[in-house]
Write a protein that holds these residues in place. Structure first.
Motif, short mmCIF file in Angstrom:
data_model
loop_
_atom_site.label_atom_id
_atom_site.label_comp_id
_atom_site.label_asym_id
_atom_site.label_seq_id
_atom_site.Cartn_x
_atom_site.Cartn_y
_atom_site.Cartn_z
N ILE A 1 -8.66 -46.79 -48.98
CA ILE A 1 -8.34 -45.54 -49.75
C ILE A 1 -6.45 -46.24 -50.74
O ILE A 1 -6.71 -46.33 -51.66
N CYS A 2 -5.83 -47.58 -50.56
CA CYS A 2 -4.76 -48.04 -50.94
C CYS A 2 -5.68 -48.73 -52.02
O CYS A 2 -5.45 -48.62 -52.96
N ALA A 3 -7.22 -49.16 -52.14
CA ALA A 3 -7.05 -50.14 -53.30
C ALA A 3 -7.65 -49.10 -54.33
O ALA A 3 -7.19 -49.50 -55.42
N THR A 4 -7.87 -47.98 -53.93
CA THR A 4 -8.58 -46.92 -54.86
C THR A 4 -7.23 -46.30 -55.16
O THR A 4 -7.43 -46.33 -56.00
N LEU A 5 -6.29 -46.17 -54.71
CA LEU A 5 -4.53 -46.06 -55.50
C LEU A 5 -3.94 -46.50 -56.38
O LEU A 5 -4.51 -45.97 -56.82
N VAL A 6 -4.00 -47.62 -56.07
CA VAL A 6 -3.82 -48.60 -57.02
C VAL A 6 -5.07 -48.83 -58.24
O VAL A 6 -4.11 -48.76 -59.34
N PHE A 7 -6.03 -48.96 -58.13
CA PHE A 7 -6.75 -49.13 -59.53
C PHE A 7 -6.48 -47.18 -60.16
O PHE A 7 -6.68 -47.12 -61.40
N ALA A 8 -6.68 -46.42 -59.00
CA ALA A 8 -6.22 -45.10 -59.94
C ALA A 8 -4.69 -45.05 -60.65
O ALA A 8 -4.93 -44.35 -62.11
N ILE A 9 -4.13 -45.50 -60.29
CA ILE A 9 -2.07 -45.09 -60.48
C ILE A 9 -2.69 -46.04 -62.04
O ILE A 9 -1.75 -45.61 -63.12
N ALA A 10 -3.28 -47.05 -62.48
CA ALA A 10 -2.81 -48.19 -63.16
C ALA A 10 -3.86 -47.73 -64.25
O ALA A 10 -3.66 -47.48 -65.29
N VAL A 11 -4.94 -46.98 -63.65
CA VAL A 11 -6.26 -47.41 -65.20
C VAL A 11 -5.41 -45.87 -65.55
O VAL A 11 -6.12 -45.18 -66.80
#
Length: 300
Positions: A119-129
């Motif tokens: 969940i944290c990894a998905t949120l990180v890439f969602a924020i960056a993209v």
């Protein structure tokens, strides 16, 4: 009718060893004593039955010995969770219900790190993209604009999200453990349970961050408020049983700190990665001409 006499005679048979020696090609069938064979089967299966009974007793009593934390087996158990459990925990974190404790209903004594990590990894890439796409939409149409992806947003987002998901639970666990030594009636949570709660509470921000791509401040703030209310409710409902019997000022301080840090994370990500307060193109054109007129009017 003729009578047929049957002559019954007793014969002596050779012993087993002699009979076998004289009839090398004969097939012999041995019938064991059923009581003796039953005892032999019981004797051979005793060790396995005792081991199974010990395993069942340990599972039912919850006293099965865990591997040391420096071994691979210890961390393997933290990722031993199926997709059905992860789905239910995500749904429970997105749709909190009053009176339902996330730990008691979904985690119990089986917290996992699989869901919080991804969940944290998905949120990180969602924020960056989403942040890069939002920046492109904001600057689109400006003269001399060339889109260059900002990969530093991945590092910044990962630092912020993972620090929040690990350091805040660590501080909260230490404080609750200290208060539990003062007041024994308080409900205690393990460090992994707190990390799991915080990790799953961030799942609601993934769809909210995707909505932040749209360059509309009203929509962004509405999604922030909704995400904060839902995820904040999960945290408050979970940790309230652990602090409700404490002193009122300490209870208020803990709840306020949890919510303030949660708000700072959401508002900080929005301000850092999705700021739309950019200079209007017409103003950028007017600045050089204004500077030229000012320099020409100054006396030499």
């Amino acid at each position: 009718m003729a009578n047929t006499d049957f002559h019954l005679q007793f014969q002596e048979f050779e012993d087993e060893q002699g009979f076998t020696d004289n009839n090398q090609g004969a097939t012999t069938v041995t019938i064991d004593d059923p009581i003796k064979s039953r005892k032999q089967r019981k004797a051979t299966g005793t060790a396995f039955e005792e081991e199974d009974n010990d395993d069942k007793t340990e599972l039912l009593s919850g006293q099965r010995k865990s591997a040391p934390f420096w071994t691979f087996e210890y961390y393997q158990t933290l990722f031993d969770v199926d997709s059905h459990q992860v789905k239910n925990r995500i749904i429970g974190s997105i749709l909190p219900w009053p009176g339902k404790n996330f730990v008691e209903v979904y985690l119990r004594s089986n917290p996992d790190l699989y869901g919080p990590f991804w969940i944290c990894a998905t949120l990180v890439f969602a924020i960056a993209v989403s942040g890069n796409i939002s920046s492109f939409l904001v600057h689109q149409g400006q003269p001399n604009f060339r889109y260059v992806p900002d990969f530093s947003k991945v590092t910044m987002a990962a630092t912020a999200i993972y620090s929040y998901a690990w350091l805040v639970p660590l501080a909260l666990w230490g404080f609750l453990t200290w208060r539990n030594t003062k007041i024994t009636s308080l409900v205690s949570y393990s460090f992994l349970q707190i990390v799991c709660v915080y990790g799953y509470s961030l799942s609601i921000y993934i769809p909210a961050v995707i909505l932040w791509i749209i360059p509309n401040e009203g929509l962004r703030w509405c999604s922030i408020v909704v995400a904060l209310c839902l995820s904040g409710s999960v945290l408050v409902l979970t940790f309230w049983p652990a602090i409700r019997d404490d002193k009122p000022r300490i209870t208020i301080a803990i709840i306020s700190t949890i919510m303030i840090l949660h708000v700072l994370l959401a508002v900080g990500c929005k301000a850092c990665f999705f700021s739309t307060y950019e200079m209007h193109p017409s103003k950028a054109h007017n600045e050089p001409s204004t500077a030229t007129n000012t320099s020409s009017t100054n006396p030499k």
